[in-house]
Design a protein around this motif. Structure first.
Motif, PDB file in Angstrom:
ATOM      1  N   ALA A   1       3.380  -9.886  -8.704  1.00 26.60           N
ATOM      2  CA  ALA A   1       4.784 -10.035  -9.096  1.00 26.60           C
ATOM      3  C   ALA A   1       4.917 -10.366 -10.575  1.00 26.60           C
ATOM      4  N   GLU A   2       3.978 -11.135 -11.095  1.00 27.18           N
ATOM      5  CA  GLU A   2       4.055 -11.566 -12.486  1.00 27.18           C
ATOM      6  C   GLU A   2       3.448 -10.560 -13.455  1.00 27.18           C
ATOM      7  N   ARG A   3       2.404  -9.849 -13.037  1.00 25.05           N
ATOM      8  CA  ARG A   3       1.671  -8.989 -13.969  1.00 25.05           C
ATOM      9  C   ARG A   3       1.810  -7.495 -13.694  1.00 25.05           C
ATOM     10  N   GLY A   4       2.354  -7.133 -12.546  1.00 26.32           N
ATOM     11  CA  GLY A   4       2.487  -5.720 -12.208  1.00 26.32           C
ATOM     12  C   GLY A   4       3.538  -5.020 -13.054  1.00 26.32           C
ATOM     13  N   ILE A   5       3.263  -3.774 -13.386  1.00 30.23           N
ATOM     14  CA  ILE A   5       4.198  -2.960 -14.162  1.00 30.23           C
ATOM     15  C   ILE A   5       4.636  -1.802 -13.268  1.00 30.23           C
ATOM     16  N   PHE A   6       5.905  -1.823 -12.866  1.00 30.66           N
ATOM     17  CA  PHE A   6       6.406  -0.845 -11.907  1.00 30.66           C
ATOM     18  C   PHE A   6       7.530   0.018 -12.466  1.00 30.66           C
ATOM     19  N   GLY A   7       7.530   0.207 -13.772  1.00 30.19           N
ATOM     20  CA  GLY A   7       8.502   1.102 -14.396  1.00 30.19           C
ATOM     21  C   GLY A   7       9.931   0.735 -14.062  1.00 30.19           C
ATOM     22  N   ASN A   8      10.679   1.708 -13.553  1.00 33.36           N
ATOM     23  CA  ASN A   8      12.089   1.483 -13.253  1.00 33.36           C
ATOM     24  C   ASN A   8      12.316   0.926 -11.849  1.00 33.36           C
ATOM     25  N   GLY A   9      11.244   0.509 -11.162  1.00 37.05           N
ATOM     26  CA  GLY A   9      11.392  -0.072  -9.839  1.00 37.05           C
ATOM     27  C   GLY A   9      12.008  -1.458  -9.895  1.00 37.05           C
ATOM     28  N   LYS A  10      12.778  -1.801  -8.866  1.00 38.14           N
ATOM     29  CA  LYS A  10      13.407  -3.115  -8.761  1.00 38.14           C
ATOM     30  C   LYS A  10      12.489  -4.022  -7.946  1.00 38.14           C
ATOM     31  N   LEU A  11      12.001  -5.091  -8.570  1.00 37.32           N
ATOM     32  CA  LEU A  11      11.068  -6.011  -7.932  1.00 37.32           C
ATOM     33  C   LEU A  11      11.817  -7.045  -7.104  1.00 37.32           C
ATOM     34  N   ILE A  12      11.407  -7.208  -5.856  1.00 36.59           N
ATOM     35  CA  ILE A  12      11.937  -8.240  -4.968  1.00 36.59           C
ATOM     36  C   ILE A  12      10.724  -9.011  -4.451  1.00 36.59           C
ATOM     37  N   ASN A  13      10.692 -10.309  -4.667  1.00 35.13           N
ATOM     38  CA  ASN A  13       9.511 -11.078  -4.265  1.00 35.13           C
ATOM     39  C   ASN A  13       9.836 -12.190  -3.277  1.00 35.13           C
TER      40      ASN A  13
ATOM     41  N   ASP B   1       2.907   9.127  -1.883  1.00 35.30           N
ATOM     42  CA  ASP B   1       1.616   9.203  -2.583  1.00 35.30           C
ATOM     43  C   ASP B   1       1.714   8.638  -4.002  1.00 35.30           C
ATOM     44  N   LYS B   2       2.812   8.910  -4.698  1.00 35.52           N
ATOM     45  CA  LYS B   2       2.996   8.384  -6.053  1.00 35.52           C
ATOM     46  C   LYS B   2       3.102   6.862  -6.033  1.00 35.52           C
ATOM     47  N   MET B   3       3.831   6.321  -5.068  1.00 32.34           N
ATOM     48  CA  MET B   3       3.951   4.868  -4.967  1.00 32.34           C
ATOM     49  C   MET B   3       2.619   4.224  -4.621  1.00 32.34           C
ATOM     50  N   LYS B   4       1.877   4.836  -3.715  1.00 28.73           N
ATOM     51  CA  LYS B   4       0.552   4.313  -3.359  1.00 28.73           C
ATOM     52  C   LYS B   4      -0.340   4.251  -4.592  1.00 28.73           C
ATOM     53  N   GLN B   5      -0.338   5.303  -5.368  1.00 25.30           N
ATOM     54  CA  GLN B   5      -1.180   5.349  -6.566  1.00 25.30           C
ATOM     55  C   GLN B   5      -0.773   4.275  -7.565  1.00 25.30           C
ATOM     56  N   LEU B   6       0.522   4.085  -7.748  1.00 26.43           N
ATOM     57  CA  LEU B   6       1.014   3.069  -8.669  1.00 26.43           C
ATOM     58  C   LEU B   6       0.620   1.668  -8.200  1.00 26.43           C
ATOM     59  N   PHE B   7       0.828   1.369  -6.922  1.00 29.08           N
ATOM     60  CA  PHE B   7       0.464   0.059  -6.388  1.00 29.08           C
ATOM     61  C   PHE B   7      -1.040  -0.167  -6.503  1.00 29.08           C
ATOM     62  N   LYS B   8      -1.808   0.845  -6.156  1.00 25.02           N
ATOM     63  CA  LYS B   8      -3.269   0.720  -6.238  1.00 25.02           C
ATOM     64  C   LYS B   8      -3.697   0.427  -7.671  1.00 25.02           C
ATOM     65  N   GLN B   9      -3.159   1.159  -8.617  1.00 28.12           N
ATOM     66  CA  GLN B   9      -3.489   0.972 -10.030  1.00 28.12           C
ATOM     67  C   GLN B   9      -3.152  -0.450 -10.475  1.00 28.12           C
ATOM     68  N   GLN B  10      -1.984  -0.938 -10.115  1.00 26.56           N
ATOM     69  CA  GLN B  10      -1.570  -2.273 -10.536  1.00 26.56           C
ATOM     70  C   GLN B  10      -2.410  -3.365  -9.868  1.00 26.56           C
ATOM     71  N   MET B  11      -2.739  -3.189  -8.611  1.00 25.87           N
ATOM     72  CA  MET B  11      -3.552  -4.182  -7.906  1.00 25.87           C
ATOM     73  C   MET B  11      -4.971  -4.229  -8.465  1.00 25.87           C
ATOM     74  N   LEU B  12      -5.527  -3.074  -8.789  1.00 28.79           N
ATOM     75  CA  LEU B  12      -6.880  -3.032  -9.342  1.00 28.79           C
ATOM     76  C   LEU B  12      -6.938  -3.579 -10.767  1.00 28.79           C
ATOM     77  N   MET B  13      -5.842  -3.501 -11.496  1.00 29.26           N
ATOM     78  CA  MET B  13      -5.807  -4.104 -12.824  1.00 29.26           C
ATOM     79  C   MET B  13      -5.901  -5.626 -12.720  1.00 29.26           C
ATOM     80  N   ILE B  14      -5.392  -6.180 -11.645  1.00 34.35           N
ATOM     81  CA  ILE B  14      -5.443  -7.623 -11.444  1.00 34.35           C
ATOM     82  C   ILE B  14      -6.809  -8.049 -10.919  1.00 34.35           C
ATOM     83  N   ASP B  15      -7.357  -7.266  -9.980  1.00 33.80           N
ATOM     84  CA  ASP B  15      -8.683  -7.585  -9.430  1.00 33.80           C
ATOM     85  C   ASP B  15      -9.392  -6.283  -9.075  1.00 33.80           C
TER      86      ASP B  15
END
Length: 72
Positions: free
Chosen positions: A2-14, A51-65
């Motif tokens: 939530a703090e470090r992920g970059i999701f472009g124009n997506g609206k973050l809800i935590n 598939d695009k969302m999966k790739q984005l989430f995977k990329q952001q999660m792997l950047m963290i760990d």
């Protein structure tokens, strides 16, 4: 995420994990209530959107760990 992920124009809800809403669908990562795992869900207009969302989430999660085993 939530703090470090970059999701472009997506609206973050935590409220319960990290949910990101896009114009074409949403993705969610949260802790499981019953097991020591992450629950990951996606819903989209079509498979390409998912598939695009999966790739984005995977990329952001792997950047963290980079040690995460993400098989989605």
């Amino acid at each position: 995420l939530a703090e470090r992920g970059i999701f472009g124009n997506g609206k973050l809800i935590n409220i319960d994990g990290v949910r990101v809403e896009f114009s074409h669908g949403w993705g969610l990562v949260r802790a499981s209530n019953t097991t020591p795992n992450l629950v990951i869900r996606f819903e989209g207009e079509n498979q390409e959107s998912i598939d695009k969302m999966k790739q984005l989430f995977k990329q952001q999660m792997l950047m963290i760990d980079s040690r995460l085993n993400l098989d989605f």
